[in-house]
Design a protein around this motif. Structure first.
Motif, PDB file in Angstrom:
ATOM      1  N   VAL A  96       7.365  -7.235  28.133  1.00 39.72           N
ATOM      2  CA  VAL A  96       6.957  -6.271  29.157  1.00 39.72           C
ATOM      3  C   VAL A  96       5.541  -6.654  29.583  1.00 39.72           C
ATOM      4  O   VAL A  96       4.609  -6.565  28.787  1.00 39.72           O
ATOM      5  CB  VAL A  96       7.003  -4.824  28.609  1.00 39.72           C
TER       6      VAL A  96
ATOM      7  N   ALA B  22       2.692  -2.326  32.620  1.00 37.85           N
ATOM      8  CA  ALA B  22       3.355  -2.472  31.314  1.00 37.85           C
ATOM      9  C   ALA B  22       2.958  -1.348  30.353  1.00 37.85           C
ATOM     10  O   ALA B  22       3.812  -0.744  29.707  1.00 37.85           O
ATOM     11  CB  ALA B  22       3.030  -3.830  30.706  1.00 37.85           C
TER      12      ALA B  22
ATOM     13  N   TYR C 166      12.250  -7.983  24.198  1.00 35.26           N
ATOM     14  CA  TYR C 166      11.885  -7.770  25.598  1.00 35.26           C
ATOM     15  C   TYR C 166      10.412  -8.095  25.752  1.00 35.26           C
ATOM     16  O   TYR C 166       9.612  -7.725  24.906  1.00 35.26           O
ATOM     17  CB  TYR C 166      12.108  -6.308  26.012  1.00 35.26           C
TER      18      TYR C 166
ATOM     19  N   PHE D 123      14.795   0.639  30.440  1.00 28.73           N
ATOM     20  CA  PHE D 123      13.715  -0.083  31.113  1.00 28.73           C
ATOM     21  C   PHE D 123      13.895  -0.056  32.632  1.00 28.73           C
ATOM     22  O   PHE D 123      12.954   0.163  33.371  1.00 28.73           O
ATOM     23  CB  PHE D 123      13.622  -1.531  30.627  1.00 28.73           C
TER      24      PHE D 123
END
Length: 83
Positions: free
Chosen positions: A7, A12, A5, A75
């Motif tokens: 971010v 973030a 992933y 998320f």
């Protein structure tokens, strides 16, 4: 066997801080570093990747593929606070 992933963005660091105990401040955890930790109770590797388009630090999060659906759901849920 891993899912990655990216971010990025102004939130973030705050998003990742919701699920792990690492000090995410760029003075402590910056590009070139890597840490193994738990994120939302899942063992992950987190790597700061440098600045994104907005100048904010981006992070790569690697987790075992078996946790992909759980991590995606986490998320999405964790990001609601920042939307």
């Amino acid at each position: 066997g891993r899912v990655a992933y990216e971010v990025c963005g102004p939130w973030a660091r705050g998003l990742l801080a919701k699920g792990c105990s690492l000090d995410m401040h760029p003075r402590v955890f910056s590009t070139g570093a890597c840490a193994q930790t738990l994120l939302a109770q899942v063992p992950v590797l987190i790597e700061p990747r440098g600045a994104g388009a907005g100048g904010e630090l981006c992070y790569r999060v690697l987790a075992d593929l078996s946790f992909a659906a759980y991590m995606r759901a986490w998320f999405i849920d964790a990001a609601l606070e920042f939307s």
